[in-house]
Design a protein around this motif. Structure first.
Motif, PDB file in Angstrom:
ATOM      1  N   GLU A   1       0.788  -1.303   0.096  1.00 15.89           N
ATOM      2  CA  GLU A   1      -0.074   0.142   0.172  1.00 15.89           C
ATOM      3  C   GLU A   1       0.856   1.217   0.004  1.00 15.89           C
ATOM      4  O   GLU A   1       0.717   2.176  -0.823  1.00 15.89           O
ATOM      5  CB  GLU A   1      -0.913  -0.062   1.226  1.00 15.89           C
TER       6      GLU A   1
ATOM      7  N   GLY B   1      10.471   1.628  -6.376  1.00 15.88           N
ATOM      8  CA  GLY B   1       9.547   2.333  -5.492  1.00 15.88           C
ATOM      9  C   GLY B   1       9.581   1.379  -4.154  1.00 15.88           C
ATOM     10  O   GLY B   1       9.114   1.845  -3.196  1.00 15.88           O
TER      11      GLY B   1
ATOM     12  N   ARG C   1       2.432   1.652  -3.439  1.00 10.94           N
ATOM     13  CA  ARG C   1       1.282   2.182  -4.557  1.00 10.94           C
ATOM     14  C   ARG C   1       1.016   3.645  -4.324  1.00 10.94           C
ATOM     15  O   ARG C   1       1.052   4.341  -5.232  1.00 10.94           O
ATOM     16  CB  ARG C   1       0.192   1.495  -4.487  1.00 10.94           C
ATOM     17  N   ALA C   2       1.451   4.174  -3.172  1.00 11.60           N
ATOM     18  CA  ALA C   2       1.161   5.576  -2.973  1.00 11.60           C
ATOM     19  C   ALA C   2       2.237   6.500  -3.611  1.00 11.60           C
ATOM     20  O   ALA C   2       2.081   7.684  -3.547  1.00 11.60           O
ATOM     21  CB  ALA C   2       0.964   5.634  -1.372  1.00 11.60           C
ATOM     22  N   THR C   3       3.668   5.702  -3.591  1.00 12.41           N
ATOM     23  CA  THR C   3       4.777   6.666  -4.205  1.00 12.41           C
ATOM     24  C   THR C   3       4.430   6.826  -5.608  1.00 12.41           C
ATOM     25  O   THR C   3       4.990   7.914  -6.187  1.00 12.41           O
ATOM     26  CB  THR C   3       5.875   5.915  -3.947  1.00 12.41           C
ATOM     27  N   GLY C   4       3.457   5.978  -6.275  1.00 10.73           N
ATOM     28  CA  GLY C   4       3.469   6.039  -7.681  1.00 10.73           C
ATOM     29  C   GLY C   4       4.507   5.256  -8.572  1.00 10.73           C
ATOM     30  O   GLY C   4       4.211   5.294  -9.634  1.00 10.73           O
ATOM     31  N   ASN C   5       5.518   4.794  -7.676  1.00  7.63           N
ATOM     32  CA  ASN C   5       6.600   4.096  -8.480  1.00  7.63           C
ATOM     33  C   ASN C   5       6.350   2.413  -7.997  1.00  7.63           C
ATOM     34  O   ASN C   5       6.660   2.173  -7.103  1.00  7.63           O
ATOM     35  CB  ASN C   5       7.796   4.344  -8.032  1.00  7.63           C
ATOM     36  N   LEU C   6       5.795   1.779  -9.023  1.00  2.00           N
ATOM     37  CA  LEU C   6       5.289   0.263  -8.460  1.00  2.00           C
ATOM     38  C   LEU C   6       6.339  -0.726  -8.881  1.00  2.00           C
ATOM     39  O   LEU C   6       5.917  -1.750  -8.471  1.00  2.00           O
ATOM     40  CB  LEU C   6       3.948   0.091  -9.515  1.00  2.00           C
TER      41      LEU C   6
END
Length: 209
Positions: free
Chosen positions: A42, A111, A45-50
């Motif tokens: 989670e 990420g 995902r919040a960093t935008g780098n998957l």
């Protein structure tokens, strides 16, 4: 003399099928560890780098879990036999042979990094360099989730792991190594596995500033 990496590689090459049969479904009965991985995913995902590396991926079950959690996950392992098994078990995912202290990943690319009980065989003197390598591949804001055996004593404890010798760590001292590597540890979970050794299952979640 063989290096500890050579010994570890040979030991895991020799137990692939047994190891996979014992551990690929283990998280079904380990809610603490499972939920720490879900929490890690989670935050990533919040960093935008998957893009995430599962270092020491073994048979690839956690790489697959990370993929199912919406991450662009790939697995790396020292053992070529483990990598072969992971590729067969999860043909849609990428798995490569690699050492944790020399990851085939460009600087600041990821990420997240998952190190689920994969640092336990590293001698204490070599652990700072290994952690520095995890930091190297993380983008700013990237996450590291590292799990290991914790001990309440003042020093790391070498013990006879069922596959090859391993080390447990005082939790605060390990957290200090993360800080020295440039990471900010912001969550920890310790729980008693009721093992005969008395070690604590330990999970530390840290971020690269």
């Amino acid at each position: 003399m063989l290096s500890h990496q050579d010994e570890t590689r040979a030991a895991y090459d020799g137990v692939v099928d047994l190891y996979a049969s014992m551990f690929t479904s283990q998280l079904e009965t380990r809610p603490f560890a499972r939920n720490m991985i879900v929490t890690f995913a989670e935050f990533v995902r919040a960093t935008g780098n998957l893009r995430v590396a599962d270092v020491g991926c073994g048979p690839g079950h956690l790489t697959a879990m990370l993929h199912d959690l919406g991450l662009d996950a790939f697995g790396l392992d020292l053992s070529p036999a483990m990598v072969d098994h992971a590729r067969r078990a999860h043909p849609a995912l990428r798995f490569d042979e690699a050492r944790m202290e020399a990851l085939p990943v460009e600087d600041g690319a990821l990420g997240g990094v998952l190190a689920h009980y994969s640092i336990i065989h590293t001698p204490p003197g070599e652990l700072p360099a290994l952690l520095a390598e995890q930091v190297r591949v993380l983008a700013p804001g990237g996450l590291l989730l590292v799990s290991f055996f914790g001990t309440e004593g003042p020093e790391p404890v070498r013990f006879d792991h069922k596959v090859t010798p391993a080390y447990s760590w005082p939790v605060d001292r390990f957290a200090g190594l993360l800080a020295a590597a440039g990471l900010v540890a912001f969550a920890r979970l310790l729980h008693d596995p009721a093992s005969e050794r008395g070690f604590l299952d330990t999970h530390l979640l840290a971020r690269r500033p």
